[in-house]
Design a protein around this motif. Structure first.
Motif, short mmCIF file in Angstrom:
data_model
loop_
_atom_site.label_atom_id
_atom_site.label_comp_id
_atom_site.label_asym_id
_atom_site.label_seq_id
_atom_site.Cartn_x
_atom_site.Cartn_y
_atom_site.Cartn_z
N ALA A 9 0.83 -1.21 0.00
CA ALA A 9 0.00 0.00 0.00
C ALA A 9 0.86 1.26 0.00
CB ALA A 9 -0.91 0.01 1.22
N VAL A 10 0.40 2.24 -0.73
CA VAL A 10 1.05 3.54 -0.75
C VAL A 10 0.35 4.42 0.27
CG1 VAL A 10 1.52 5.58 -2.15
CG2 VAL A 10 1.70 3.30 -3.17
N VAL A 11 1.13 5.05 1.14
CA VAL A 11 0.56 5.94 2.15
C VAL A 11 0.94 7.37 1.82
CG1 VAL A 11 0.47 4.20 3.97
CG2 VAL A 11 2.52 5.58 3.71
N ALA A 12 0.08 8.30 2.20
CA ALA A 12 0.30 9.71 1.88
C ALA A 12 -0.01 10.56 3.10
CB ALA A 12 -0.58 10.13 0.71
N ASP A 13 0.45 11.80 3.03
CA ASP A 13 0.20 12.79 4.07
C ASP A 13 -1.30 13.04 4.18
OD1 ASP A 13 0.14 14.95 5.77
OD2 ASP A 13 1.32 16.26 4.48
N TYR A 64 2.21 26.43 -1.10
CA TYR A 64 1.87 25.10 -1.59
C TYR A 64 2.57 24.03 -0.74
CZ TYR A 64 1.01 21.31 -4.91
OH TYR A 64 0.60 20.15 -5.50
N PRO A 65 1.81 23.12 -0.15
CA PRO A 65 2.43 22.11 0.72
C PRO A 65 3.09 20.99 -0.09
CG PRO A 65 0.07 21.75 0.61
CD PRO A 65 0.35 22.99 -0.19
N ALA A 66 4.21 20.52 0.41
CA ALA A 66 4.86 19.37 -0.22
C ALA A 66 3.99 18.14 0.01
CB ALA A 66 6.24 19.16 0.37
N ARG A 67 3.82 17.34 -1.03
CA ARG A 67 3.03 16.10 -0.90
C ARG A 67 4.01 14.95 -0.70
NH1 ARG A 67 -2.50 14.25 -2.96
NH2 ARG A 67 -2.39 12.10 -2.28
N VAL A 68 3.94 14.34 0.46
CA VAL A 68 4.85 13.24 0.81
C VAL A 68 4.06 11.94 0.73
CG1 VAL A 68 6.37 12.29 2.58
CG2 VAL A 68 6.17 14.76 2.32
N THR A 69 4.58 11.00 -0.05
CA THR A 69 3.98 9.67 -0.17
C THR A 69 5.08 8.64 0.03
OG1 THR A 69 4.27 9.72 -2.57
CG2 THR A 69 2.12 10.36 -1.74
N ALA A 70 4.68 7.45 0.45
CA ALA A 70 5.67 6.39 0.67
C ALA A 70 5.05 5.05 0.38
CB ALA A 70 6.19 6.43 2.11
N PRO A 125 1.69 8.68 11.18
CA PRO A 125 2.44 7.53 11.69
C PRO A 125 2.76 6.48 10.62
CG PRO A 125 0.54 7.99 13.08
CD PRO A 125 0.45 8.89 11.90
N LEU A 126 1.92 6.34 9.61
CA LEU A 126 2.19 5.35 8.57
C LEU A 126 3.39 5.76 7.71
CD1 LEU A 126 -1.45 4.46 7.50
CD2 LEU A 126 0.07 3.20 9.03
N LEU A 127 3.53 7.05 7.44
CA LEU A 127 4.72 7.53 6.73
C LEU A 127 5.96 7.30 7.59
CD1 LEU A 127 3.56 10.90 5.13
CD2 LEU A 127 4.23 8.84 3.92
N LEU A 128 5.83 7.59 8.86
CA LEU A 128 6.94 7.39 9.81
C LEU A 128 7.35 5.92 9.82
CD1 LEU A 128 8.72 8.60 12.06
CD2 LEU A 128 6.87 8.05 13.65
N HIS A 129 6.37 5.03 9.82
CA HIS A 129 6.66 3.60 9.82
C HIS A 129 7.40 3.18 8.55
CE1 HIS A 129 6.19 -0.67 10.50
NE2 HIS A 129 5.68 -0.78 9.30
N ARG A 130 6.96 3.68 7.40
CA ARG A 130 7.63 3.35 6.13
C ARG A 130 9.09 3.83 6.14
NH1 ARG A 130 4.89 -0.43 3.20
NH2 ARG A 130 2.85 0.29 2.63
N LEU A 131 9.32 5.05 6.63
CA LEU A 131 10.68 5.58 6.68
C LEU A 131 11.53 4.76 7.65
CD1 LEU A 131 12.85 7.63 5.98
CD2 LEU A 131 11.91 9.12 7.75
N ASP A 132 10.98 4.44 8.80
CA ASP A 132 11.71 3.66 9.80
C ASP A 132 12.08 2.28 9.26
OD1 ASP A 132 12.84 3.06 12.32
OD2 ASP A 132 10.98 2.05 12.92
N ALA A 133 11.15 1.62 8.59
CA ALA A 133 11.42 0.29 8.04
C ALA A 133 12.53 0.36 7.00
CB ALA A 133 10.15 -0.30 7.43
N GLY A 134 12.49 1.37 6.13
CA GLY A 134 13.53 1.52 5.13
C GLY A 134 14.88 1.86 5.73
#
Length: 173
Positions: A9-13, A64-70, A125-134
């Motif tokens: 799954a792709v997670v986004a801000d 304009y906000p940055a769109r962060v996806t993981a 938290p889901l973005l944080l989890h993706r970054l932490d796992a990587g």
């Protein structure tokens, strides 16, 4: 990984759409207010309207906000003028600038670089989890040479905030 989130799954801000609406509203409000004042003063012309429209567009680009996806193994950041992505499993460097506008800078072994506000991770938290796992995978491969300690501190601080919020919501604190 949470049960509701699939492996691919792709997670986004979550706040990106609200932040985008706020940027549009502020830009349009500025344009309307300036047009109203200029019209009331009797100095409104086509050239001035173009100037005010340009000013409103500039404000929109700034806000304009940055769109962060993981996704599994990657994190992408899209802004109004720039796009970038990193392979989180190949991270080589993590820097956190604690200046007026805090920034998290991630670099991977392929030469890719992204930069974004670390508060986005605190709110997602889901973005944080993706970054932490990587980052863990990158550390296990011996690639993450710079910023491992700083990333660990950031993750601990953000996890502490989440735990505190859970305790307050449940009435245990």
């Amino acid at each position: 990984m949470p049960a509701l989130l699939g492996r691919d799954a792709v997670v986004a801000d979550r706040r990106w759409a609200a932040d985008l609406r706020a940027a549009v509203f502020c830009s349009l409000a500025l344009f309307a207010l300036i047009m109203l004042v200029d019209g009331a003063a009797g100095t409104l012309s086509a050239a001035r309207t173009g100037l005010w429209a340009g000013l409103a567009v500039l404000l929109y680009v700034i806000l304009y906000p940055a769109r962060v996806t993981a996704g599994p193994g990657w994190l992408a950041v899209r802004g109004p003028l720039r796009r970038g992505h990193v392979c989180t499993g190949l991270l080589t460097s993590v820097r956190i600038s604690e200046t007026v506008a805090a920034r998290l800078v991630l670099c991977d072994s392929l030469g890719n670089r992204v930069e974004f506000d670390p508060r986005i991770l605190a709110e997602n938290p889901l973005l944080l989890h993706r970054l932490d796992a990587g980052a863990r995978a990158s550390r296990a491969l011996g690639l993450l040479r710079t910023g491992s300690v700083e990333l660990g501190r950031l993750l601990a601080r953000l996890d502490g905030r989440e735990a505190k919020a859970v305790f307050e919501a449940s009435g245990l604190r």
